[in-house]
Design a protein around this motif. Structure first.
Motif, PDB file in Angstrom:
ATOM      1  N   GLU A   1      27.769  71.481  35.335  1.00  0.00           N
ATOM      2  CA  GLU A   1      26.720  72.314  34.601  1.00  0.00           C
ATOM      3  C   GLU A   1      24.811  71.249  34.320  1.00  0.00           C
ATOM      4  OE1 GLU A   1      25.742  75.325  30.819  1.00  0.00           O
ATOM      5  OE2 GLU A   1      27.434  74.616  31.482  1.00  0.00           O
ATOM      6  N   SER A   2      25.478  69.702  33.870  1.00  0.00           N
ATOM      7  CA  SER A   2      25.144  69.191  33.742  1.00  0.00           C
ATOM      8  C   SER A   2      24.392  67.981  34.703  1.00  0.00           C
ATOM      9  CB  SER A   2      26.014  68.123  32.623  1.00  0.00           C
ATOM     10  OG  SER A   2      26.450  67.791  33.483  1.00  0.00           O
ATOM     11  N   THR A   3      24.987  68.607  36.391  1.00  0.00           N
ATOM     12  CA  THR A   3      24.106  67.555  37.429  1.00  0.00           C
ATOM     13  C   THR A   3      22.071  67.439  36.827  1.00  0.00           C
ATOM     14  OG1 THR A   3      23.820  67.686  39.599  1.00  0.00           O
ATOM     15  CG2 THR A   3      23.235  69.804  38.725  1.00  0.00           C
ATOM     16  N   THR A   4      22.173  66.596  37.419  1.00  0.00           N
ATOM     17  CA  THR A   4      20.295  66.239  37.251  1.00  0.00           C
ATOM     18  C   THR A   4      19.731  65.889  38.953  1.00  0.00           C
ATOM     19  OG1 THR A   4      20.983  64.041  38.188  1.00  0.00           O
ATOM     20  CG2 THR A   4      20.663  64.764  36.283  1.00  0.00           C
ATOM     21  N   PRO A   5      18.185  66.508  39.236  1.00  0.00           N
ATOM     22  CA  PRO A   5      17.883  66.635  40.676  1.00  0.00           C
ATOM     23  C   PRO A   5      18.062  65.189  41.253  1.00  0.00           C
ATOM     24  CG  PRO A   5      16.604  67.762  38.989  1.00  0.00           C
ATOM     25  CD  PRO A   5      17.184  66.891  38.408  1.00  0.00           C
ATOM     26  N   ASP A   6      18.403  63.884  40.667  1.00  0.00           N
ATOM     27  CA  ASP A   6      18.748  62.906  41.714  1.00  0.00           C
ATOM     28  C   ASP A   6      19.999  63.040  42.118  1.00  0.00           C
ATOM     29  OD1 ASP A   6      18.136  60.246  42.939  1.00  0.00           O
ATOM     30  OD2 ASP A   6      19.798  59.988  40.642  1.00  0.00           O
ATOM     31  N   GLU A   7      21.290  63.830  41.392  1.00  0.00           N
ATOM     32  CA  GLU A   7      22.177  64.276  41.708  1.00  0.00           C
ATOM     33  C   GLU A   7      22.634  64.983  43.412  1.00  0.00           C
ATOM     34  OE1 GLU A   7      24.870  62.644  38.071  1.00  0.00           O
ATOM     35  OE2 GLU A   7      24.502  64.697  37.892  1.00  0.00           O
TER      36      GLU A   7
ATOM     37  N   ASP B   1      13.096  65.381  34.625  1.00  0.00           N
ATOM     38  CA  ASP B   1      12.905  63.630  34.903  1.00  0.00           C
ATOM     39  C   ASP B   1      14.202  64.094  35.936  1.00  0.00           C
ATOM     40  OD1 ASP B   1      14.478  61.561  34.761  1.00  0.00           O
ATOM     41  OD2 ASP B   1      12.373  60.735  34.638  1.00  0.00           O
ATOM     42  N   VAL B   2      13.944  63.346  36.882  1.00  0.00           N
ATOM     43  CA  VAL B   2      15.483  63.390  37.854  1.00  0.00           C
ATOM     44  C   VAL B   2      16.313  62.575  37.328  1.00  0.00           C
ATOM     45  CG1 VAL B   2      13.540  62.685  40.245  1.00  0.00           C
ATOM     46  CG2 VAL B   2      14.273  60.643  39.622  1.00  0.00           C
ATOM     47  N   SER B   3      16.054  62.156  36.393  1.00  0.00           N
ATOM     48  CA  SER B   3      17.178  61.318  35.897  1.00  0.00           C
ATOM     49  C   SER B   3      18.210  62.380  34.862  1.00  0.00           C
ATOM     50  CB  SER B   3      17.320  59.897  35.269  1.00  0.00           C
ATOM     51  OG  SER B   3      16.553  60.061  34.234  1.00  0.00           O
ATOM     52  N   GLU B   4      17.375  63.981  34.194  1.00  0.00           N
ATOM     53  CA  GLU B   4      17.694  64.316  33.069  1.00  0.00           C
ATOM     54  C   GLU B   4      18.415  65.352  33.784  1.00  0.00           C
ATOM     55  OE1 GLU B   4      17.395  64.150  29.978  1.00  0.00           O
ATOM     56  OE2 GLU B   4      16.472  61.790  30.360  1.00  0.00           O
ATOM     57  N   PRO B   5      19.071  66.645  33.564  1.00  0.00           N
ATOM     58  CA  PRO B   5      20.527  67.503  33.455  1.00  0.00           C
ATOM     59  C   PRO B   5      19.226  69.011  34.103  1.00  0.00           C
ATOM     60  CG  PRO B   5      21.681  67.064  31.821  1.00  0.00           C
ATOM     61  CD  PRO B   5      20.240  65.961  31.869  1.00  0.00           C
ATOM     62  N   ILE B   6      19.121  69.466  35.143  1.00  0.00           N
ATOM     63  CA  ILE B   6      17.669  70.404  35.247  1.00  0.00           C
ATOM     64  C   ILE B   6      18.404  71.408  34.023  1.00  0.00           C
ATOM     65  CG2 ILE B   6      18.889  70.021  38.080  1.00  0.00           C
ATOM     66  CD1 ILE B   6      20.620  72.612  37.964  1.00  0.00           C
ATOM     67  N   LYS B   7      16.993  72.187  34.387  1.00  0.00           N
ATOM     68  CA  LYS B   7      16.567  73.020  32.880  1.00  0.00           C
ATOM     69  C   LYS B   7      17.766  74.723  33.508  1.00  0.00           C
ATOM     70  CE  LYS B   7      12.316  71.459  30.961  1.00  0.00           C
ATOM     71  NZ  LYS B   7      13.510  71.206  30.404  1.00  0.00           N
ATOM     72  N   PRO B   8      17.888  75.190  32.601  1.00  0.00           N
ATOM     73  CA  PRO B   8      18.887  76.380  32.699  1.00  0.00           C
ATOM     74  C   PRO B   8      18.187  77.109  33.278  1.00  0.00           C
ATOM     75  CG  PRO B   8      19.520  75.483  30.469  1.00  0.00           C
ATOM     76  CD  PRO B   8      18.371  74.860  30.989  1.00  0.00           C
ATOM     77  N   LYS B   9      17.106  77.839  33.232  1.00  0.00           N
ATOM     78  CA  LYS B   9      16.297  78.386  33.961  1.00  0.00           C
ATOM     79  C   LYS B   9      16.341  78.405  35.829  1.00  0.00           C
ATOM     80  CE  LYS B   9      11.482  77.176  33.454  1.00  0.00           C
ATOM     81  NZ  LYS B   9      10.150  77.009  32.928  1.00  0.00           N
ATOM     82  N   ARG B  10      16.451  76.866  36.098  1.00  0.00           N
ATOM     83  CA  ARG B  10      16.461  76.212  37.406  1.00  0.00           C
ATOM     84  C   ARG B  10      17.526  77.515  37.788  1.00  0.00           C
ATOM     85  NH1 ARG B  10      11.197  76.435  39.709  1.00  0.00           N
ATOM     86  NH2 ARG B  10       9.812  75.335  37.959  1.00  0.00           N
TER      87      ARG B  10
END
Length: 351
Positions: free
Chosen positions: A231-237, A280-289
């Motif tokens: 759930e905490s994955t980031t766009p970069d990951e 930010d690519v290093s921040e977790p994706i937002k829940p609405k996504r």
């Protein structure tokens, strides 16, 4: 009646007998799928043919009555005429009258029986079986007219026959069967392919038949076989996961590994790039996504699961067992592949 008049009546009665035999087999062999389009276009003969097919037992009673009358008349009218014509030539043999009478009778009986069976029965039956749709269009109209002329008698005979059938605990039907079970359709498709009448090189027709017999659990991907992201994955990951696995959609799970939803690569990139970037690519994706997945029971038919996913505009579904526990994930792409074969996705390498 003269002997030659008896021969003429033999020909006429054979024609009528052939008509009733051909009409009988045409009514029970013709396919509604071939006749209904013609009736919808306004063809009167097609409409009459459909009427005959929808009142099959009445038409069969009419045919049987006609065949029986013709058969009796053929024997009573033609046999004496042929018998008498043969007596003259046989008298030249010098045989006694008793022998001549017996031989003439045997020859007449064999000849009439041969003509009756071949031209009055087998030929029209084979023609009606070979060309049932054309035969019913040609023969249904006069058969219906005969049924109307002798309607009281035929209805009475049909009523008696139906009640005798019910004594055997069988419910008589007025219409020949024109529907098929799934297994029968599969057999028809397979036989048509063997006979070369159906080109199904891609297997799409066969797959469509098998499709309706499958359940969601049959093609769902087990949780253990899924490529999931936390759930905490980031766009970069997610971008690195795409480079590693090649999928365009990824299931997002919580700390216990329970699927929460899924993300699509394009949605994440759209949110993480550009002047209006939300992440930010290093921040977790937002829940609405994270897109939620529709819930599908393991025993749900694939066609029902497909309809549910289309109505919800979702590409993935949670498959649950009888206790409500999630056992796998159903992919819309996999359902479509059951119908049309392998679907190639440039961003998906496959499981």
């Amino acid at each position: 009646m003269s002997d030659w008049a008896g021969i003429a009546w033999l020909v006429v009665l054979l024609v009528f007998n052939a008509f009733f035999v051909g009409a009988e087999f045409a009514v029970i062999s013709a396919r509604r799928s071939q006749i209904e389009p013609l009736a919808e276009k306004g063809s009167k003969t097609a409409k009459t043919a459909l009427y005959a097919m929808e009142h099959a037992t009445l038409m069969l009673a009419t045919s049987q009555l006609g065949i029986t009358i013709c058969s009796l008349l053929i024997l009573n009218v033609s046999e004496p005429a042929i018998h008498h014509l043969l007596e003259g030539p046989l008298a030249l043999t010098g045989w006694s009258e008793a022998v001549i009478g017996g031989v003439a009778f045997a020859i007449a009986l064999l000849l009439v029986s041969y003509l009756h069976v071949v031209f009055g029965e087998m030929v029209p039956k084979n023609l009606a079986f070979s060309l049932p749709d054309r035969a019913v269009l040609l023969l249904a109209t006069p058969l219906v007219w005969v049924s109307k002329v002798f309607h009281p008698l035929i209805v009475a005979l049909n009523w008696i026959a139906n009640h005798i059938v019910r004594l055997f605990r069988v419910e008589p039907k007025d219409e020949a069967a024109s529907t098929f079970t799934l297994d029968e359709v599969a057999t028809i498709v397979n036989q048509s392919r063997i006979e070369g009448l159906l080109d199904d090189a891609s297997g799409a027709v066969a797959a469509a038949v098998e499709f309706t017999d499958k359940k969601a659990a049959d093609i769902a991907v087990p949780l253990s076989a899924l490529v999931t992201l936390p759930e905490s994955t980031t766009p970069d990951e997610i971008e690195r996961a795409v480079a590693k696995y090649g999928y365009s959609r990824y299931v997002i799970v919580d700390d216990q590994g329970v699927p929460l939803g899924y993300v699509h690569l394009k949605d994440v990139l759209r949110a993480a790039e550009g002047p209006d970037a939300e992440n930010d690519v290093s921040e977790p994706i937002k829940p609405k996504r994270i897109h939620h997945m529709v819930s599908v029971a393991e025993t749900t038919d694939l066609e029902d699961a497909l309809a549910l996913m289309r109505r919800s505009s979702r590409h993935l579904g949670q498959v649950r067992d009888a206790t409500g526990e999630i056992t796998g994930v159903l992919f819309l792409e996999d359902i479509i592949e059951e119908l049309v074969g392998e679907v190639h996705d440039a961003t998906r390498r496959g499981y």
